[in-house]
Design a protein around this motif. Structure first.
Motif, PDB file in Angstrom:
ATOM      1  N   PHE A 100       0.824  -1.206   0.000  1.00  8.32           N
ATOM      2  CA  PHE A 100       0.000   0.000   0.000  1.00  8.32           C
ATOM      3  C   PHE A 100       0.865   1.266   0.000  1.00  8.32           C
ATOM      4  N   ARG A 101       1.978   1.219   0.733  1.00  8.47           N
ATOM      5  CA  ARG A 101       2.867   2.370   0.771  1.00  8.47           C
ATOM      6  C   ARG A 101       3.417   2.669  -0.626  1.00  8.47           C
ATOM      7  N   TRP A 102       3.816   1.623  -1.328  1.00  8.69           N
ATOM      8  CA  TRP A 102       4.352   1.778  -2.684  1.00  8.69           C
ATOM      9  C   TRP A 102       3.296   2.374  -3.607  1.00  8.69           C
ATOM     10  N   VAL A 103       2.056   1.883  -3.497  1.00 10.29           N
ATOM     11  CA  VAL A 103       0.959   2.385  -4.331  1.00 10.29           C
ATOM     12  C   VAL A 103       0.701   3.860  -4.042  1.00 10.29           C
ATOM     13  N   ASP A 104       0.718   4.226  -2.758  1.00  6.07           N
ATOM     14  CA  ASP A 104       0.496   5.622  -2.380  1.00  6.07           C
ATOM     15  C   ASP A 104       1.544   6.532  -3.012  1.00  6.07           C
ATOM     16  N   CYS A 105       2.800   6.096  -2.983  1.00  3.44           N
ATOM     17  CA  CYS A 105       3.876   6.897  -3.579  1.00  3.44           C
ATOM     18  C   CYS A 105       3.698   7.029  -5.094  1.00  3.44           C
ATOM     19  N   LEU A 106       3.275   5.941  -5.731  1.00  2.00           N
ATOM     20  CA  LEU A 106       3.067   5.991  -7.181  1.00  2.00           C
ATOM     21  C   LEU A 106       1.932   6.940  -7.543  1.00  2.00           C
ATOM     22  N   LEU A 107       0.879   6.934  -6.750  1.00  2.00           N
ATOM     23  CA  LEU A 107      -0.240   7.841  -7.010  1.00  2.00           C
ATOM     24  C   LEU A 107       0.191   9.294  -6.878  1.00  2.00           C
ATOM     25  N   ARG A 108       1.080   9.560  -5.927  1.00  2.00           N
ATOM     26  CA  ARG A 108       1.591  10.926  -5.775  1.00  2.00           C
ATOM     27  C   ARG A 108       2.383  11.350  -7.009  1.00  2.00           C
ATOM     28  N   ILE A 109       3.132  10.410  -7.561  1.00  2.00           N
ATOM     29  CA  ILE A 109       3.888  10.708  -8.775  1.00  2.00           C
ATOM     30  C   ILE A 109       2.937  11.011  -9.928  1.00  2.00           C
ATOM     31  N   LEU A 110       1.895  10.198 -10.066  1.00  2.08           N
ATOM     32  CA  LEU A 110       0.943  10.383 -11.162  1.00  2.08           C
ATOM     33  C   LEU A 110       0.140  11.672 -11.013  1.00  2.08           C
ATOM     34  N   GLN A 111      -0.045  12.132  -9.765  1.00  2.00           N
ATOM     35  CA  GLN A 111      -0.794  13.367  -9.539  1.00  2.00           C
ATOM     36  C   GLN A 111      -0.099  14.588 -10.129  1.00  2.00           C
ATOM     37  N   THR A 112       1.195  14.479 -10.364  1.00  2.00           N
ATOM     38  CA  THR A 112       1.930  15.608 -10.938  1.00  2.00           C
ATOM     39  C   THR A 112       1.740  15.709 -12.448  1.00  2.00           C
TER      40      THR A 112
ATOM     41  N   ILE B 145      -0.194  16.292 -15.904  1.00  2.00           N
ATOM     42  CA  ILE B 145      -1.261  17.216 -16.296  1.00  2.00           C
ATOM     43  C   ILE B 145      -2.136  16.635 -17.401  1.00  2.00           C
ATOM     44  N   ALA B 146      -1.507  16.121 -18.442  1.00  2.00           N
ATOM     45  CA  ALA B 146      -2.248  15.617 -19.604  1.00  2.00           C
ATOM     46  C   ALA B 146      -2.269  14.090 -19.612  1.00  2.00           C
ATOM     47  N   PRO B 147      -3.257  13.489 -20.287  1.00  2.00           N
ATOM     48  CA  PRO B 147      -3.328  12.023 -20.388  1.00  2.00           C
ATOM     49  C   PRO B 147      -2.049  11.407 -20.945  1.00  2.00           C
ATOM     50  N   ASP B 148      -1.438  12.080 -21.912  1.00  2.00           N
ATOM     51  CA  ASP B 148      -0.196  11.550 -22.471  1.00  2.00           C
ATOM     52  C   ASP B 148       0.902  11.497 -21.415  1.00  2.00           C
ATOM     53  N   ASP B 149       0.887  12.491 -20.521  1.00  2.00           N
ATOM     54  CA  ASP B 149       1.881  12.505 -19.440  1.00  2.00           C
ATOM     55  C   ASP B 149       1.683  11.310 -18.507  1.00  2.00           C
ATOM     56  N   VAL B 150       0.418  10.986 -18.244  1.00  2.00           N
ATOM     57  CA  VAL B 150       0.112   9.848 -17.374  1.00  2.00           C
ATOM     58  C   VAL B 150       0.616   8.556 -18.005  1.00  2.00           C
ATOM     59  N   ARG B 151       0.342   8.386 -19.306  1.00  2.00           N
ATOM     60  CA  ARG B 151       0.776   7.164 -19.987  1.00  2.00           C
ATOM     61  C   ARG B 151       2.303   7.048 -19.995  1.00  2.00           C
ATOM     62  N   ALA B 152       2.972   8.174 -20.208  1.00  2.00           N
ATOM     63  CA  ALA B 152       4.435   8.157 -20.213  1.00  2.00           C
ATOM     64  C   ALA B 152       4.983   7.836 -18.822  1.00  2.00           C
ATOM     65  N   ALA B 153       4.330   8.402 -17.794  1.00  7.00           N
ATOM     66  CA  ALA B 153       4.780   8.169 -16.418  1.00  7.00           C
ATOM     67  C   ALA B 153       4.587   6.715 -16.013  1.00  7.00           C
ATOM     68  N   LEU B 154       3.483   6.111 -16.486  1.00  4.57           N
ATOM     69  CA  LEU B 154       3.207   4.715 -16.139  1.00  4.57           C
ATOM     70  C   LEU B 154       4.306   3.776 -16.635  1.00  4.57           C
ATOM     71  N   LYS B 155       4.933   4.136 -17.742  1.00  8.15           N
ATOM     72  CA  LYS B 155       5.993   3.298 -18.290  1.00  8.15           C
ATOM     73  C   LYS B 155       7.303   3.421 -17.505  1.00  8.15           C
ATOM     74  N   LYS B 156       7.409   4.489 -16.699  1.00  3.67           N
ATOM     75  CA  LYS B 156       8.669   4.748 -15.993  1.00  3.67           C
ATOM     76  C   LYS B 156       8.523   4.676 -14.471  1.00  3.67           C
ATOM     77  N   LEU B 157       7.413   4.139 -14.002  1.00  4.51           N
ATOM     78  CA  LEU B 157       7.188   4.101 -12.561  1.00  4.51           C
ATOM     79  C   LEU B 157       8.223   3.211 -11.867  1.00  4.51           C
ATOM     80  N   PRO B 158       8.695   3.633 -10.687  1.00  4.31           N
ATOM     81  CA  PRO B 158       9.648   2.815  -9.926  1.00  4.31           C
ATOM     82  C   PRO B 158       9.040   1.458  -9.573  1.00  4.31           C
ATOM     83  N   LYS B 159       9.892   0.442  -9.529  1.00 12.15           N
ATOM     84  CA  LYS B 159       9.415  -0.924  -9.322  1.00 12.15           C
ATOM     85  C   LYS B 159       9.258  -1.299  -7.853  1.00 12.15           C
ATOM     86  N   ASP B 160       9.906  -0.557  -6.950  1.00 11.37           N
ATOM     87  CA  ASP B 160       9.807  -0.864  -5.521  1.00 11.37           C
ATOM     88  C   ASP B 160      10.016   0.412  -4.718  1.00 11.37           C
TER      89      ASP B 160
END
Length: 327
Positions: A1-13, A15-30
């Motif tokens: 849950f802690r890892w998920v919370d941190c990832l959501l904070r990253i995604l909150q930054t 702005i555009a849908p394309d940014d979200v898709r790009a961020a999802l590909k680079k999310l930290p693994k742990d």
């Protein structure tokens, strides 16, 4: 849950849908990767303050408020400089936006509301401390924030001593009550806790600074007196007669400063000087179970049978404190 919370904070930054898709590909693994990424993203000019803040947030005796932390981290850590004015700092309220996944505010105490500056800070999760003190953190771009307890105690002790000495400099001395939410109060109440844990390895300058604070007497004891922490508030600051520095070094188990005091050839101290709640330095050491200090005092002529104080004599003080080793 802690890892998920941190990832959501990253995604909150994003702005555009394309940014979200790009961020999802680079999310930290742990979590380690999350914390490394956060520390790596901090501007180099701010890193020294973030590093100091992490030491305080991880190892301070009591959590600091935002305003206390703002004052603590701007003190320069130079063992040749104590009591000099600290430098101005960037807006500490930005600390929460710089590394929001690492730091959070505590809930208000006793149900009381408080301004942001008076709210206490803590690490956002126990895994943050685990990461910062681990050897894993010592590798890679986030290594500047790798911390240890000994280093933290040195930096915190240095900051506290520097703050007390600066407060008592002739040009800056202040009168009146010191608020418990001030960094000066924290410094006066806890400096000896930080210094005491690293005395064996502390540089000479740090020990000398501790000795200066002990010899200030009312300069720090009017803020917080460990010999009488719950004294009658109607007793005006400065109206009490405080015992000598040797008494407090014995009470607080500061072995190095005790040795510095009793080994003086000029302005020699009286090891049997009367004063304090427990009558003299030996009784203060005995009731606290400070065996090494008691040995130093006895080697320099402390009188075992000296009478006075709350317990009567050193033997009774040791017995009252349940300190058989001192007996």
């Amino acid at each position: 849950f802690r890892w998920v919370d941190c990832l959501l904070r990253i995604l909150q930054t994003c702005i555009a849908p394309d940014d979200v898709r790009a961020a999802l590909k680079k999310l930290p693994k742990d979590l380690d990767s999350v914390y490394t990424r956060i520390l790596e993203s901090i501007d180099e000019m701010q890193r020294v303050y973030i590093q100091r803040a992490m030491h305080w947030l991880t190892f301070s005796v009591e959590p600091l408020t935002l305003s206390q932390l703002a004052e603590a981290v701007r003190i320069e850590y130079d063992v040749d400089k104590y009591g000099e004015d600290s430098k101005p700092l960037f807006n500490m309220s930005s600390l929460m936006s710089i590394c929001p996944s690492l730091i959070s505010f505590e809930d208000a105490r006793n149900g009381q509301s408080a301004s942001q500056e008076d709210r206490r800070l803590r690490l956002a999760h126990f895994s943050v401390k685990e990461y910062l003190i681990s050897e894993r953190a010592a590798q890679g771009p986030g290594a500047y924030c790798h911390i240890s307890e000994d280093k933290a105690n040195f930096l915190m002790g240095h900051a506290c001593l520097s703050r007390i000495l600066w407060h008592n400099a002739p040009a800056t001395v202040q009168e009146g009550k010191v608020e418990e939410t001030s960094f000066l109060y924290h410094s006066s109440r806890y400096w000896f806790r930080y210094i005491g844990s690293i005395e064996d390895t502390a540089p000479t300058q740090l020990s000398n600074a501790a000795l200066k604070v002990l010899e200030l007497g009312k300069g720090w004891l009017d803020v917080y007196d460990p010999d009488c922490p719950y004294r009658d508030p109607l007793v005006l600051p400065g109206s009490r007669v405080y015992p000598p520095a040797l008494y407090y070094s014995s009470l607080l188990n500061l072995v190095t400063t005790c040795k510095l005091l009793v080994s003086r050839t000029e302005d020699a101290v009286n090891v049997n000087a009367q004063g304090g709640e427990y009558g003299n330095a030996l009784q203060a050491a005995a009731i606290r179970g400070n065996e090494s200090v008691a040995r130093v005092l006895l080697e320099h002529g402390a009188e075992v049978n000296a009478q006075g104080g709350a317990c009567g004599n050193a033997l009774q003080a040791a017995a009252y404190g349940g300190n058989e080793s001192v007996v």
